[in-house]
Design a protein around this motif. Structure first.
Motif, PDB file in Angstrom:
ATOM      1  N   ILE A  71       0.851  -1.189   0.000  1.00 22.98           N
ATOM      2  CA  ILE A  71       0.000   0.000   0.000  1.00 22.98           C
ATOM      3  C   ILE A  71       0.885   1.236   0.000  1.00 22.98           C
ATOM      4  N   GLN A  72       0.668   2.120  -0.969  1.00 25.45           N
ATOM      5  CA  GLN A  72       1.358   3.407  -1.008  1.00 25.45           C
ATOM      6  C   GLN A  72       0.375   4.512  -0.656  1.00 25.45           C
ATOM      7  N   ILE A  73       0.786   5.430   0.220  1.00 28.37           N
ATOM      8  CA  ILE A  73       0.018   6.629   0.534  1.00 28.37           C
ATOM      9  C   ILE A  73       0.932   7.826   0.321  1.00 28.37           C
ATOM     10  N   TRP A  74       0.515   8.735  -0.549  1.00 24.39           N
ATOM     11  CA  TRP A  74       1.363   9.873  -0.908  1.00 24.39           C
ATOM     12  C   TRP A  74       0.818  11.177  -0.336  1.00 24.39           C
ATOM     13  N   ILE A  75       1.724  11.946   0.298  1.00 26.28           N
ATOM     14  CA  ILE A  75       1.449  13.294   0.787  1.00 26.28           C
ATOM     15  C   ILE A  75       2.246  14.260  -0.100  1.00 26.28           C
ATOM     16  N   GLU A  76       1.993  15.561   0.024  1.00 25.67           N
ATOM     17  CA  GLU A  76       2.495  16.531  -0.946  1.00 25.67           C
ATOM     18  C   GLU A  76       3.506  17.548  -0.408  1.00 25.67           C
ATOM     19  N   ASN A  77       4.474  17.863  -1.274  1.00 26.25           N
ATOM     20  CA  ASN A  77       5.260  19.101  -1.244  1.00 26.25           C
ATOM     21  C   ASN A  77       5.778  19.519   0.135  1.00 26.25           C
ATOM     22  N   THR A  78       6.607  18.698   0.742  1.00 28.32           N
ATOM     23  CA  THR A  78       7.099  19.002   2.089  1.00 28.32           C
ATOM     24  C   THR A  78       8.576  18.639   2.195  1.00 28.32           C
ATOM     25  N   ASP A  79       9.364  19.551   2.747  1.00 29.73           N
ATOM     26  CA  ASP A  79      10.769  19.262   2.981  1.00 29.73           C
ATOM     27  C   ASP A  79      10.917  18.207   4.075  1.00 29.73           C
ATOM     28  N   TYR A  80      11.992  17.451   3.989  1.00 31.39           N
ATOM     29  CA  TYR A  80      12.222  16.341   4.925  1.00 31.39           C
ATOM     30  C   TYR A  80      12.147  16.793   6.381  1.00 31.39           C
TER      31      TYR A  80
END
Length: 456
Positions: free
Chosen positions: A59-68
């Motif tokens: 299962i992959q869940i992707w969140i957006e545009n954030t620096d580590y």
């Protein structure tokens, strides 16, 4: 136009003055809600499980545009790390969002450097082809998508965060990678496997979750239009209870929680990523893995686990395709040991030639059919693929913009019917391409205005 300019100047101040407030879209992740837009189209059949070497479900869940560093310091994500393995050297492959999603599904981002509407030609393969060769079930769940198989550019629905505000564009196609490929979108049975979160609730409740799962929250819950703290609240609402539900997460489930890219383009593209789920051994929970990974690793890990074929692209690139160590230790796969200064920079945008790069255009070429991926199987070749039209046979990159031409939205592998590799015929002074950009720009403005309306 002056009014638009004034609005754009005022928006940052307006947004900064009113912090977004998270509101759960449903009573729980497995409870249907009108906030998820479309009603469930019944459930999927219970899958026949094809055993993997380390996991039976990914299962992959992707969140957006954030620096580590921003993600790592957010409580929701740092707390989750105690339950899994923190992948401390995980990198996106480019900017902006859409090409990263394309890469995770097709092993390439095709030179793309924007988020406009594209349709990848039907003879370009994806992870779907590899999974279906081995009868492994798959699905894409997209929050706030209106209907199964929806292929529209975006979708606007009732603003559940602010009922007094205008409708809001919560769903965007660019975060739904497999539907962008015509080899998926133009096959009805495949298109129907793009389902919304009401479908997700129905499928999990029926113990019918497939074996390969891609999950994308909507534009507020994935931090794209909000903040990393807002996304953290969504993770607490959605993922935490599911980790304790064996219909979602059993002892053979591996979950990747990751980000598409960094917010800052001037640093290398290191993204916060965690491996969670029952397939993570107890003794590795709360640990870190410093192995170098990219979005191509999600492909090579799946290929390695199920002894699949490959796409002959980034998934077979020995620098970029390391298999997650927890899986490699089970299968015996040997990763490279790239560290420190040897890690390539993948934060550039628009510098890679490709069929979706108007300034460095080359037609779609065949993959490396002699490549050997982490699964050991053959490179998948679509029936209509011209395997002789390789990168070596392609012409030098050309600037279609300078020639008054536009990138074709779709077509044969090389943009022509003959396989010659020539550029497509010009449109009427490039107007169709320009119009597409203008529409996209208007959409950006609408999104900005909508974001303000969300919280004011």
């Amino acid at each position: 136009m002056q009014a638009v300019s004034t609005l754009l100047l005022l928006l940052p101040t307006a947004l900064a003055a009113t912090a977004p407030t998270f509101k759960a879209p449903s009573a729980g992740p497995l409870v249907a809600s009108p906030n998820y837009v479309g009603t469930s189209n019944s459930t999927l059949p219970k899958p026949t499980i094809v055993p993997g070497k380390h996991f039976d479900r990914f299962i992959q869940i992707w969140i957006e545009n954030t620096d580590y560093a921003s993600a790592a310091s957010t409580a929701a994500f740092s707390d989750l790390a105690k339950q899994g393995i923190a992948l401390n050297s995980y990198y996106a492959v480019t900017h902006p969002s859409q090409p990263n999603y394309l890469a995770a599904a097709g092993g390439d981002f095709w030179g793309l450097s924007d988020d406009n509407l594209y349709n990848i030609p039907s003879n370009i393969s994806t992870i779907v082809d590899l999974l279906e060769e081995k009868n492994i079930s798959w699905v894409s769940y997209q929050e706030s998508m209106p209907t199964d198989g929806y292929a529209g550019f975006n979708f606007t629905s009732n603003n559940y965060l602010n009922s007094s505000a205008p409708p809001y564009t919560y769903y965007v196609r660019k975060h739904n990678p497999t539907i962008i490929y015509d080899s998926v979108a133009e096959v009805p049975s495949r298109a129907a496997l793009h389902r919304n979160f009401n479908d997700f609730a129905a499928d999990v409740n029926a113990s019918a979750l497939p074996q390969w799962v891609f999950i994308t929250p909507n534009l507020v819950n994935d931090a794209h239009d909000t903040t990393i703290d807002f996304a953290g609240q969504w993770v607490d609402y959605f993922l935490l209870p599911l980790l304790n539900d064996t219909r979602f997460n059993d002892n053979k489930t591996l979950i990747l929680l990751t980000f598409d890219e960094t917010e800052t383009y001037t640093v290398n593209n290191q993204i916060y990523s965690l491996l969670l789920g029952g397939a993570v051994p107890e003794n590795l929970r709360g640990t870190t893995d410093n192995t170098y990974y990219t979005h191509y690793s999600s492909l090579s890990t799946v290929e390695n686990n199920w002894s699949l074929g490959s796409l002959g692209r980034g998934d077979t690139n020995k620098t970029l395709n390391n298999v997650y160590s927890v899986v490699a230790s089970t299968t015996g796969y040997v990763n490279n040991n790239i560290t420190g200064a040897a890690i390539p920079f993948t934060n550039a945008t628009g510098t890679i030639p490709g069929p979706l790069n108007a300034e460095l255009y080359v037609p779609f070429t065949a993959p490396d059919v002699n490549a050997v991926g982490a699964g050991g199987g053959k490179v998948f070749v679509a029936p209509s693929l011209n395997v002789n039209f390789t990168a070596a046979a392609a012409p030098a990159p050309v600037n279609l913009t300078a020639l008054g031409q536009t990138v074709p939205a779709a077509g044969p592998i090389n943009g022509t019917s003959s396989g010659s590799g020539s550029a497509p015929a010009p449109t009427a002074s490039g107007k169709s391409g320009a119009m597409r950009v203008e529409v996209a720009a208007a959409g950006i403005l609408a999104a900005l205005v909508g974001t303000a309306a969300l919280f004011l």
